[in-house]
Design an enzyme around this catalytic site. Sequence first.
Site, mmCIF file in Angstrom:
data_model
loop_
_atom_site.group_PDB
_atom_site.id
_atom_site.type_symbol
_atom_site.label_atom_id
_atom_site.label_comp_id
_atom_site.label_asym_id
_atom_site.label_seq_id
_atom_site.Cartn_x
_atom_site.Cartn_y
_atom_site.Cartn_z
ATOM 1 N NE ARG A 12 -1.193 2.339 2.974
ATOM 2 C CZ ARG A 12 -0.597 3.399 3.498
ATOM 3 N NH1 ARG A 12 -0.464 4.505 2.802
ATOM 4 N NH2 ARG A 12 -0.115 3.356 4.720
ATOM 5 C CG ASP A 13 3.233 4.166 3.104
ATOM 6 O OD1 ASP A 13 3.259 5.077 2.261
ATOM 7 O OD2 ASP A 13 3.403 4.370 4.316
ATOM 8 C CG HIS A 208 3.085 4.138 9.314
ATOM 9 N ND1 HIS A 208 2.585 3.175 8.474
ATOM 10 C CD2 HIS A 208 3.568 5.121 8.500
ATOM 11 C CE1 HIS A 208 2.749 3.563 7.211
ATOM 12 N NE2 HIS A 208 3.345 4.742 7.206
ATOM 13 C CG HIS A 210 7.613 6.964 6.091
ATOM 14 N ND1 HIS A 210 7.530 6.662 4.761
ATOM 15 C CD2 HIS A 210 6.377 6.723 6.596
ATOM 16 C CE1 HIS A 210 6.301 6.265 4.454
ATOM 17 N NE2 HIS A 210 5.574 6.296 5.566
ATOM 18 C CB CYS A 241 1.998 10.174 1.697
ATOM 19 S SG CYS A 241 0.455 10.981 1.267
ATOM 20 C CG ASN A 250 6.591 2.626 4.887
ATOM 21 O OD1 ASN A 250 6.243 2.805 3.735
ATOM 22 N ND2 ASN A 250 5.811 2.870 5.910
HETATM 23 N N1 COA Z 1 -13.205 4.163 -3.271
HETATM 24 C C1 COA Z 1 -13.628 4.285 -4.543
HETATM 25 N N2 COA Z 1 -14.253 5.370 -5.015
HETATM 26 C C2 COA Z 1 -14.467 6.381 -4.174
HETATM 27 C C3 COA Z 1 -14.037 6.334 -2.830
HETATM 28 C C4 COA Z 1 -13.378 5.167 -2.399
HETATM 29 N N3 COA Z 1 -12.935 5.050 -1.145
HETATM 30 N N4 COA Z 1 -14.371 7.485 -2.231
HETATM 31 C C5 COA Z 1 -14.994 8.247 -3.135
HETATM 32 N N5 COA Z 1 -15.044 7.579 -4.316
HETATM 33 C C6 COA Z 1 -15.617 8.056 -5.569
HETATM 34 C C7 COA Z 1 -17.005 8.603 -5.405
HETATM 35 O O1 COA Z 1 -17.959 7.585 -5.525
HETATM 36 C C8 COA Z 1 -17.090 9.618 -6.520
HETATM 37 O O2 COA Z 1 -17.280 8.929 -7.750
HETATM 38 P P1 COA Z 1 -18.068 9.604 -8.979
HETATM 39 O O3 COA Z 1 -17.231 10.762 -9.395
HETATM 40 O O4 COA Z 1 -18.088 8.500 -9.979
HETATM 41 O O5 COA Z 1 -19.386 9.977 -8.400
HETATM 42 C C9 COA Z 1 -15.684 10.201 -6.563
HETATM 43 O O6 COA Z 1 -14.833 9.162 -6.012
HETATM 44 C C10 COA Z 1 -15.531 11.461 -5.757
HETATM 45 O O7 COA Z 1 -16.046 11.243 -4.446
HETATM 46 P P2 COA Z 1 -15.879 12.302 -3.254
HETATM 47 O O8 COA Z 1 -16.524 11.749 -2.056
HETATM 48 O O9 COA Z 1 -16.322 13.647 -3.736
HETATM 49 O O10 COA Z 1 -14.324 12.256 -3.017
HETATM 50 P P3 COA Z 1 -13.283 13.447 -3.093
HETATM 51 O O11 COA Z 1 -13.028 13.791 -4.509
HETATM 52 O O12 COA Z 1 -13.668 14.508 -2.133
HETATM 53 O O13 COA Z 1 -11.977 12.680 -2.548
HETATM 54 C C11 COA Z 1 -11.101 10.973 -1.097
HETATM 55 C C12 COA Z 1 -11.917 12.255 -1.213
HETATM 56 C C13 COA Z 1 -10.951 10.693 0.376
HETATM 57 C C14 COA Z 1 -11.845 9.851 -1.768
HETATM 58 C C15 COA Z 1 -9.744 11.154 -1.768
HETATM 59 O O14 COA Z 1 -9.192 12.385 -1.406
HETATM 60 C C16 COA Z 1 -8.759 10.035 -1.414
HETATM 61 O O15 COA Z 1 -8.959 8.894 -1.789
HETATM 62 N N6 COA Z 1 -7.673 10.342 -0.716
HETATM 63 C C17 COA Z 1 -6.668 9.373 -0.323
HETATM 64 C C18 COA Z 1 -5.415 9.678 -1.032
HETATM 65 C C19 COA Z 1 -4.370 8.654 -0.747
HETATM 66 O O16 COA Z 1 -4.415 7.537 -1.231
HETATM 67 N N7 COA Z 1 -3.370 9.050 0.035
HETATM 68 C C20 COA Z 1 -2.280 8.203 0.369
HETATM 69 C C21 COA Z 1 -2.584 7.339 1.535
HETATM 70 S S1 COA Z 1 -2.201 8.106 3.070
HETATM 71 ZN ZN ZN Z 2 3.465 5.918 5.487
#
Ligand code: COA
Ligand code: ZN
Length: 311
Positions: A12-13, A208, A210, A241, A250
């Site tokens: 994942r990370d 956790h 790094h 990230c 990590n």
């Molecule tokens: N899995 C799959 N799809 C998802 C989802 C999830 N967990 N969360 C939201 N979506 C989809 C929604 O259904 C929507 O789809 P559509 O456009 O087809 O309707 C779209 O994504 C946008 O949803 P929304 O709730 O408005 O999300 P957002 O654009 O505000 O983004 C997060 C918020 C949390 C989903 C996003 O910022 C994110 O995934 N961040 C994590 C980033 C990451 O991986 N960081 C590293 C790890 S620490």
């Molecule tokens: Zn990390």
Amino acid sequence: MIDVRVCEVGLRDGLQLVSTFFPTEEKLAWIRAEAAAGVREIEVTSFVPPKLVPQFVDAEEVVREALKIPGLSVMALIPNMKGAERGFALGVHQLDFVMSVSRTHNLKNVRRSREESIADLKRIVEARNAQPEGRRPKIVGGLSTALGCSYEGRIPVDDVRRYAAQLAACGVDEILVADTVGYGDPAQVRAVFKAVMAEVGRIPVGAHFHDTRGTGLANVAAALDLGVRRFDASLAGLGGCPFAPGASGNIVMDDLVFMLDSMGLRTGIDIEKLTCVRAILEKNLPGTELHGAVAKAGLPTQYVKADARAG
Ligand code: COA
Ligand code: ZN
């Protein structure tokens, strides 16, 4: 017998920062080989929108296959309720909910305020509790950027303590304090973990770290002294990230397992089998720098493993 839990987070990370797709079968080969080496907990994927992190477009398939491995606890990262629902549907064992102590990083990473993240987590725990028995994943509350943030710099200990208290109040089963960008040092680890552990009482607190600035294993040693018994790490030190500038790997899992084992702390992991798994990364990540002091130097002459000493 296990003295310290070591959780692999490289899938994942580590992979979230790798732009080329790591084939699903190769991810599964990595998971299976580590499970065979004795790794009992693996964060196998991230339930985030595939549009945002295409590496995890195969999240469902990876989880489904990983769940077939006997004795393995399968974990996935979630940023919101939608991610949790994907986990519930599959019957995943653990969900790692991520939020940041840093206001700015939380906004950049999950596009919401910290208060919104906490409110979401509360609903997620309630939804988990409503699942049928036997399908209620353990929920880990992760506190990213708890030891520093590349937008905000130093993070006040009291902020970490405060958000740890809120995670505990949501009903999480475990708290994970994360040094997302590798700013932490052992003195700071002592201050932060002491405050968090005093605040959350019996809820286990994991770490956790790094190794961005070379303090990773020193930070582990400091946390061990305080009684932390659960550490994330990634094979060959992959990681970082994509929404935190300057983030890198990590702590190296193979080096961590060696250090713990050498200290007489049992992890259940066979260090020699673990280092062999690196071949899967070498094959699939040409051009990516792999880290690891033990892989380079080998085990000490006449090394006796912790398991053998304990027997
Ligand atoms: N899995 C799959 N799809 C998802 C989802 C999830 N967990 N969360 C939201 N979506 C989809 C929604 O259904 C929507 O789809 P559509 O456009 O087809 O309707 C779209 O994504 C946008 O949803 P929304 O709730 O408005 O999300 P957002 O654009 O505000 O983004 C997060 C918020 C949390 C989903 C996003 O910022 C994110 O995934 N961040 C994590 C980033 C990451 O991986 N960081 C590293 C790890 S620490
Ligand atoms: Zn990390």
